[in-house]
Design an enzyme around this catalytic site. Structure first.
Site, PDB file in Angstrom:
ATOM      1  N   ASN A 130      42.309  27.006  10.126  1.00  0.00           N
ATOM      2  CA  ASN A 130      43.532  26.237   9.888  1.00  0.00           C
ATOM      3  C   ASN A 130      44.395  26.808   8.760  1.00  0.00           C
ATOM      4  O   ASN A 130      45.600  26.647   8.764  1.00  0.00           O
ATOM      5  CB  ASN A 130      43.195  24.770   9.609  1.00  0.00           C
ATOM      6  CG  ASN A 130      42.076  24.601   8.609  1.00  0.00           C
ATOM      7  OD1 ASN A 130      40.973  25.119   8.813  1.00  0.00           O
ATOM      8  ND2 ASN A 130      42.333  23.904   7.530  1.00  0.00           N
ATOM      9  N   THR A 184      36.977  -0.273  22.712  1.00  0.00           N
ATOM     10  CA  THR A 184      38.053  -0.313  23.698  1.00  0.00           C
ATOM     11  C   THR A 184      38.873   0.971  23.646  1.00  0.00           C
ATOM     12  O   THR A 184      39.254   1.421  22.564  1.00  0.00           O
ATOM     13  CB  THR A 184      38.954  -1.539  23.425  1.00  0.00           C
ATOM     14  OG1 THR A 184      38.136  -2.703  23.505  1.00  0.00           O
ATOM     15  CG2 THR A 184      40.093  -1.631  24.433  1.00  0.00           C
ATOM     16  N   GLN A 207      42.513  24.010  15.949  1.00  0.00           N
ATOM     17  CA  GLN A 207      43.740  24.793  15.775  1.00  0.00           C
ATOM     18  C   GLN A 207      44.038  25.704  16.971  1.00  0.00           C
ATOM     19  O   GLN A 207      45.049  26.404  16.979  1.00  0.00           O
ATOM     20  CB  GLN A 207      43.658  25.640  14.499  1.00  0.00           C
ATOM     21  CG  GLN A 207      43.710  24.831  13.220  1.00  0.00           C
ATOM     22  CD  GLN A 207      45.043  24.112  13.009  1.00  0.00           C
ATOM     23  OE1 GLN A 207      46.057  24.441  13.618  1.00  0.00           O
ATOM     24  NE2 GLN A 207      45.031  23.120  12.142  1.00  0.00           N
ATOM     25  N   SER A 249      41.789  17.716  18.487  1.00  0.00           N
ATOM     26  CA  SER A 249      42.591  16.581  18.025  1.00  0.00           C
ATOM     27  C   SER A 249      43.978  16.639  18.648  1.00  0.00           C
ATOM     28  O   SER A 249      44.578  17.711  18.706  1.00  0.00           O
ATOM     29  CB  SER A 249      42.757  16.653  16.505  1.00  0.00           C
ATOM     30  OG  SER A 249      42.099  15.599  15.870  1.00  0.00           O
ATOM     31  N   CYS A 307      43.083  18.890  -3.858  1.00  0.00           N
ATOM     32  CA  CYS A 307      43.083  18.089  -5.078  1.00  0.00           C
ATOM     33  C   CYS A 307      41.904  17.132  -5.041  1.00  0.00           C
ATOM     34  O   CYS A 307      41.786  16.330  -4.123  1.00  0.00           O
ATOM     35  CB  CYS A 307      44.367  17.283  -5.185  1.00  0.00           C
ATOM     36  SG  CYS A 307      45.814  18.322  -5.319  1.00  0.00           S
TER      37      CYS A 307
HETATM   38  C1  LIG Z   1      43.001  19.077  11.438  1.00  0.00           C
HETATM   39  C2  LIG Z   1      41.684  19.724  11.612  1.00  0.00           C
HETATM   40  C3  LIG Z   1      40.501  18.985  11.735  1.00  0.00           C
HETATM   41  C4  LIG Z   1      40.469  17.479  11.615  1.00  0.00           C
HETATM   42  O1  LIG Z   1      41.259  16.856  12.571  1.00  0.00           O
HETATM   43  P1  LIG Z   1      41.570  15.277  12.437  1.00  0.00           P
HETATM   44  O2  LIG Z   1      42.588  15.036  13.466  1.00  0.00           O
HETATM   45  O3  LIG Z   1      42.097  15.094  11.044  1.00  0.00           O
HETATM   46  O4  LIG Z   1      40.308  14.562  12.642  1.00  0.00           O
HETATM   47  C5  LIG Z   1      39.319  19.654  11.926  1.00  0.00           C
HETATM   48  N1  LIG Z   1      39.299  20.992  12.018  1.00  0.00           N
HETATM   49  C6  LIG Z   1      40.404  21.749  11.912  1.00  0.00           C
HETATM   50  C7  LIG Z   1      40.298  23.217  12.045  1.00  0.00           C
HETATM   51  C8  LIG Z   1      41.635  21.139  11.710  1.00  0.00           C
HETATM   52  O5  LIG Z   1      42.721  21.891  11.590  1.00  0.00           O
END
Ligand SMILES: *Cc1c(COP(=O)(O)O)cnc(C)c1O
Length: 385
Positions: A154, A244, A182, A202, A329
């Protein structure tokens, strides 16, 4: 373009929801709000919509419909699989192998499991962010139950040699999981060709809504995956995840997948062109370099170090241009990016690095404005040294 208009170059954090996705979702709030588990007609309408979304997700990665499960997102999927595989393991001392540059969803879950006595190996990466296959081979023991390596990083966009990793894991009878958050919807993924047994994704990282994601779990031998339920209740999602169903979210992710299926290569071409333009021009600023393997990188991301300029100060100066400084952070301190640290960058270099992650809705004009503004701010910051 007005100077206060948002220029959004932080698509790896989250994306704008595609208007076509919103159009598809809305009727499932206003008209078709039946519970997908109810047996009346309103329920049947929702049930059918969920089924169609599941079929599309399966098609995108070359899986079977029954191998796709919806969750609230990648974090949940990753937690479910890592904790579930450990609790299901017949081994006395199960062992997991992952890497130092994984997303916190993987790293923090592994650290939690370590506190419970599970042993975890965190593979190092080279200066360009790629794991060493030999180090992986040496790390595999008789107790290893899972190798989990992300597909696309990411922060840097670096693509790991997933097929080689999966083949090696399988040759030792070990399952292979990839956090593909990603990559999913942005590049072609075939779970069959790549040897992926478990894949997490996601919706909001590829123009779908937040709060919806899923897992692919291979159902075919010899690497059949079985995980126990973490959420007990009505037995939804084939008993793996009760609760649900988020029908509008599922419809939305299905529509985002449908768009990916038709537009992926078009998006790749146009976004890649913008990324190349941005990168070429930013690298003309003296004392800059790219973090991550240039040849094994997804087309929308560039992570650039501007030596002698504080990334936080650049972000503040950029105002309406959204980019990421990658540092984490905590309550007590600001830590340099664990990904850049793992790649051997000094703290100073990590604190001078910015991630630009582009998307479907960016324009050439936005890139021109960004280049000029970054150049100006970096020069100003360096003069202040
Ligand atoms: C954003 C991300 C996640 C987490 O996804 P969520 O939607 O916040 O649960 C996990 N792995 C990677 C590589 C991501 O970029």
């Amino acid at each position: 373009m007005r100077s206060n208009t948002l220029i959004y170059l932080d698509n790896n954090s989250t994306t704008k929801v595609d208007p076509r996705v919103i159009d598809a979702m809305l009727p499932y709030y206003t008209e078709y709000y039946g519970n997908a588990s109810s047996s009346h007609l309103a329920g049947a309408k929702s049930f059918e919509a969920v089924k169609q979304s599941r079929i599309k997700v399966a098609e995108l990665i070359g899986a079977g419909e029954s191998e796709v499960f919806f969750t609230s997102g990648a974090t949940e999927s990753i937690n479910m699989v890592l904790k579930g595989l450990i609790s299901n393991s017949a081994k006395k001392n199960p062992h997991i192998i992952t890497s130092t540059t994984e997303h916190p969803a993987v790293l923090d879950t592994c650290r939690f499991l370590e506190q419970k006595g599970v042993s975890v190996t965190y593979l190092s990466v080279s200066a360009n962010g790629i794991i060493d296959i030999e180090e992986l081979e040496q790390a595999i023991t008789d107790n290893t139950i899972l190798v989990s390596i992300m597909l696309v990083n990411n922060e840097t966009g670096v693509i790991q040699p997933i097929k080689q990793i999966a083949d090696l894991a399988h040759s030792h009878n070990v399952l292979f999981m990839t956090d593909a958050t990603q990559a999913f919807g942005k590049m072609k993924i075939s779970v069959e060709n790549l040897g992926i047994d478990i894949l997490c994704f996601s919706g909001h990282k590829f123009y779908g809504p937040k709060g919806i994601g899923g897992i692919y779990l291979r159902s075919r031998r010899p690497f059949k995956v079985k995980i126990p339920s973490l959420l007990h209740g009505g037995g939804h999602e084939n008993g793996i995840r009760s609760g649900t169903l988020n029908v509008p979210g599922i419809v939305g992710i299905g529509r985002a997948v449908e768009i990916a299926l038709s537009d992926m290569f078009k998006d790749e071409k146009s976004v890649n062109k913008l990324r190349e333009k941005l990168e070429t021009h930013l690298l003309q600023i003296p004392n800059t370099f790219i973090n991550g393997d240039k040849n094994n990188r997804i087309y929308n991301t560039t992570n650039i170090c501007f030596e002698g300029a504080d990334a936080d100060a650049i972000v503040v100066g950029l105002k309406n241009i959204a980019v990421s400084n990658g540092s984490a952070c905590s309550s007590t301190s600001v830590e340099p990016s664990h990904v850049l640290a793992a790649m051997g960058r000094t703290d100073l270099q990590a604190f001078s690095s910015l991630r630009f992650s582009l998307g479907r809705f960016n324009t050439e004009k936005e890139i021109d404005i960004t280049v000029e503004k970054v150049r100006k701010i970096v020069m100003q910051l360096r003069e202040m040294l």
